[in-house]
Write an enzyme that holds these catalytic residues in place. Structure first.
Site, short mmCIF file in Angstrom:
data_model
loop_
_atom_site.label_atom_id
_atom_site.label_comp_id
_atom_site.label_asym_id
_atom_site.label_seq_id
_atom_site.Cartn_x
_atom_site.Cartn_y
_atom_site.Cartn_z
N THR A 150 0.83 -1.20 0.00
CA THR A 150 0.00 0.00 0.00
C THR A 150 0.87 1.25 0.00
OG1 THR A 150 -1.70 -1.20 1.23
CG2 THR A 150 -1.88 1.20 1.16
N ARG A 154 -0.81 -13.11 8.84
CA ARG A 154 -1.58 -12.03 9.47
C ARG A 154 -1.00 -11.71 10.86
NH1 ARG A 154 -2.57 -9.99 5.45
NH2 ARG A 154 -1.22 -11.64 4.66
N ASP A 193 -4.15 -2.94 -7.37
CA ASP A 193 -3.74 -3.63 -6.16
C ASP A 193 -4.29 -5.06 -6.19
OD1 ASP A 193 -2.74 -4.13 -3.65
OD2 ASP A 193 -4.30 -3.02 -2.58
#
Length: 728
Positions: free
Chosen positions: A33, A607, A223
């Site tokens: 990002t 994660r 993305d």
């Protein structure tokens, strides 16, 4: 320059690459990002691109908002992020972009500019209607299965004319597909897949339109490129043209949406179709410890044909991964809660920093019950979505109907909500009258609003006609003023004139919660005051589960591994590491599906920022029967030196002892022999006759899998089933 100061060498190389095709293969937590946001800012500041010439696409509104915030910070103002109509960057999801384009070019469509976007429940309602109209029983033909096949066809850009019906079910689907499309158009509606399909179709069929959008957006960024389906990939290629400035960021190792049509092979196609493309690897991870990264690499390295990546971090090794075996799913949930309590009590993590992930939604049941029993709050992602709640869908249906009176699905939802004395027979008469007059049902209501001058005045009984006329006049009034009133005022007027609060808030706690949800939606609408009703309805139709996740509650999060994509947590639990659960049993005979299951586990592992806790159960209830479970084959791939806990796949002494001590019937302490054999014909008191497909001794019983007449397959405990052997 200052814009590049906080980038590592690989990130800087990606951001500063000359305009042209660039493929950035970004490992998890590698700052993709950040790279996308810096690339947008660099295009503006260094290459002189105008913000309005830049199109950036992603898959969730949450990701788009995050990217938007970063771009604004980098450029020092929000000027570049003005609405597209005012010259800002086009930064949105694929579906939002297509919806805007189709409204702009609606003259070329079979729907008008006021079209609505049907969500999943609306789509299933139309499928059920289509099944009935072609004399098929929705109870015999699953609407969800039919819709899934239609959706996959659209994602592959297969329209009705090219849909091959080479099986009986495919022929049913083809017939439903035809009627489904007709019903969508009659409602002046498109579904999610139509947004992509129609956009590609318009760009393919109209060269002037394609040239217009290529000139408009010479710089394209995307993305999560590995999650694009065929329609999205073709859309990107069409817009990019022959000499593209196409900046794609993705990671084939994180492609986990095959069931939605996503195809990680698009990454390979990019390389083949743009041989001049610059390929850049982002391998430095800013999220996880090296132990977590090494474990993730050990899992994903077993998948064939992938681009190797060596993830590294400056965060150090961190603590080892923890592995625990629970007795059953209830014990598994208890272990999760006890571990969270221990970590939070010792100050190692806040409750909101913990997440528990699982393969299927059904696994949340035991977890939720354990949290409720312990009196602890939790956040559940992807279950009862805010926009799927009854009261929210009611109000949205009113707004959709005002925006698009052809929306028959919305009309039928609110016609008698709150109750107006309009029964099923009256609705049937209304639909028949509309059909005979070749009008939409809402047009009949608006005609009834004219009173004695209405051509339908004598069609209904006096009582039914009065109720329909009253509703028609209310609808007529809302339609007349909806463009003049601010969105909030329109909502308030609908709520007041329908008496919706009195209907939904009955003074109980549940009623008060429902009204609070209405007020929450009103607050969301406040943000869309300037953009209007059309944009607001588009937003609520295209919102995803992740978009509803907020940080307002400091509580552990429960979510599926699929929903975890793009998120991160200090502490992650992954439960259900049993063969048949993760990997799912449907993947056992499909190498491609098994590879995706491995990618799913990889996504879950990555994660975690600081701690990763893995759990499995000795027994697990499946299809109503508690059975011995086998450890996930993925556990064998974890390096033992990275894990605290016994990864052995054999039953432990403690498990066997616990099983013996908790038996009720002492006769089962002796080994039992199988009574049934594969191929036997048997009879069940409820399910009738069937054939034995499999049998398994489960320590204290024999579990028999039987295929019964009518296609039902059941797993039965032999001691309880009452089976009679008909033919040995």
């Amino acid at each position: 320059m200052k814009l590049l100061e906080d980038l590592n060498p690989q990130q800087r190389e990606a951001v500063t690459s000359p305009p042209g095709p660039v493929l950035v293969l970004a490992g998890p937590g590698s700052g993709k990002t950040r790279v996308l946001a810096h690339r947008i800012a660099y295009l503006v500041e260094h290459f002189g691109a105008q913000p309005r010439e830049i199109m950036a696409m992603t898959f969730t509104n949450r990701a788009a908002r995050e990217m938007s915030g970063r771009v604004e910070q980098l450029l020092g103002s929000a000027d570049a992020l003005q609405p597209v109509s005012k010259g800002g960057v086009s930064l949105s999801t694929f579906h939002s972009l297509c919806a805007r384009l189709l409204r702009r070019e609606s003259d070329l469509l079979p729907v008008n500019r006021q079209f609505v976007i049907f969500d999943e429940s609306d789509q299933h309602a139309i499928i059920r209607q289509a099944l009935k109209e072609i004399n098929l029983d929705p109870k015999q033909v699953q609407p969800g299965k039919v819709h899934g096949l239609i959706s996959r066809a659209k994602n592959e850009l297969i329209e009705l004319e090219a849909f091959e019906a080479n099986t009986y079910f495919a022929e049913i689907t083809r017939r439903v597909y035809q009627r489904y499309q007709q019903l969508l158009l009659r409602n002046n509606a498109l579904d999610f897949d139509d947004l992509l399909l129609w956009t590609v179709r318009l760009l393919r069929e109209h060269d002037d339109l394609l040239a217009k959008y290529r000139r408009r957006y010479p710089h394209i960024l995307v993305d999560e490129f590995q999650d694009t389906n065929t329609a999205q990939y073709i859309l990107l290629r069409l817009l990019a043209g022959e000499e593209p400035d196409l900046f794609a960021v993705g990671d084939p190792d994180q492609s986990i949406y095959r069931w939605r049509g996503a195809d990680y092979r698009n990454v390979h196609r990019f390389k083949e179709e743009y041989p001049q493309a610059k390929i850049i690897l982002l391998e430095q991870n800013y999220r996880s410890t090296q132990t977590i990264l090494n474990a993730a690499t050990a899992i994903i390295d077993r998948n064939p044909g992938r681009q190797p990546k060596r993830l590294f971090t400056d965060r150090g090794a961190g603590v080892n991964i923890t592995f625990n075996e629970a007795y059953d799913e209830n014990d598994e949930a208890r272990l999760v809660i006890e571990t969270i309590a221990s970590l939070t009590y010792s100050g190692q993590v806040e409750p909101g920093g913990c997440a528990t992930m699982y393969r299927t939604n059904a696994q949340s049941r035991a977890l939720e019950e354990a949290f409720l029993k312990a009196g602890l709050p939790y956040r559940l992602v992807g279950a009862q979505r805010f926009y799927g709640r009854r009261e929210i869908k009611d109000l949205i249906a009113y707004l959709r109907l005002i925006h698009n009176p052809a929306d028959q699905v919305g009309l039928l939802r609110v016609l008698n909500t709150p109750p107006r004395g309009i029964g099923a027979k009256t609705v049937e008469t209304l639909l028949q009258a509309a059909s005979q007059a070749e009008l939409d049902p809402a047009e009949v209501l608006l005609d009834l609003a004219e009173g004695d001058r209405s051509q339908f005045a004598g069609v209904f009984t006096r009582r039914a006609g009065a109720a329909l006329t009253e509703f028609g006049r209310a609808l007529q009034g809302w339609i007349k003023i909806h463009d003049e009133l601010p969105l909030i005022s329109l909502i308030d007027r609908v709520l007041e004139e329908t008496g919706y609060r009195e209907y939904i808030d009955d003074g109980t706690e549940e009623g008060q919660d429902r009204w609070a949800n209405i007020m929450e939606l009103r607050g969301v609408a406040q943000e869309y005051q300037e953009m209007g009703l059309t944009t607001f309805l588009e937003h609520v139709a295209l919102v995803s589960d992740q978009d509803t996740l907020t940080d307002s509650q400091n509580a552990p999060t429960l979510l599926t591994l699929h929903a975890a994509k793009g998120l991160e947590f200090p502490v992650v639990f992954i439960i259900g590491l049993d063969d048949g659960v993760l990997p799912h049993q449907r993947s056992f005979d499909d190498p491609e599906a098994m590879a995706e299951e491995r990618r799913l586990f990889y996504v879950g592992i990555t994660r975690a920022k600081d701690r990763l806790i893995l759990l499995r159960t000795f027994r697990r209830r499946q299809a109503g029967v508690s059975k011995l479970s086998k450890p996930s084959r993925f556990l064998e791939d974890l390096p033992p030196d990275l894990v605290d806990g016994n990864l052995s796949t054999h039953q432990t002494y403690e498990q066997a002892s616990y099983q013996r001590q908790t038996r009720w019937d002492k006769k089962f302490t002796q080994p039992i022999e199988a009574r049934y054999q594969v191929g036997m014909q048997v009879h069940h008191p409820t399910f009738g006759e069937g054939v034995v497909l499999a049998t398994e001794i489960d320590l204290d019983d024999e579990v028999v899998t039987v295929a019964f007449e009518g296609g039902k397959t059941k797993h039965l405990a032999a001691s309880l089933a009452g089976l009679t052997i008909l033919d040995e």
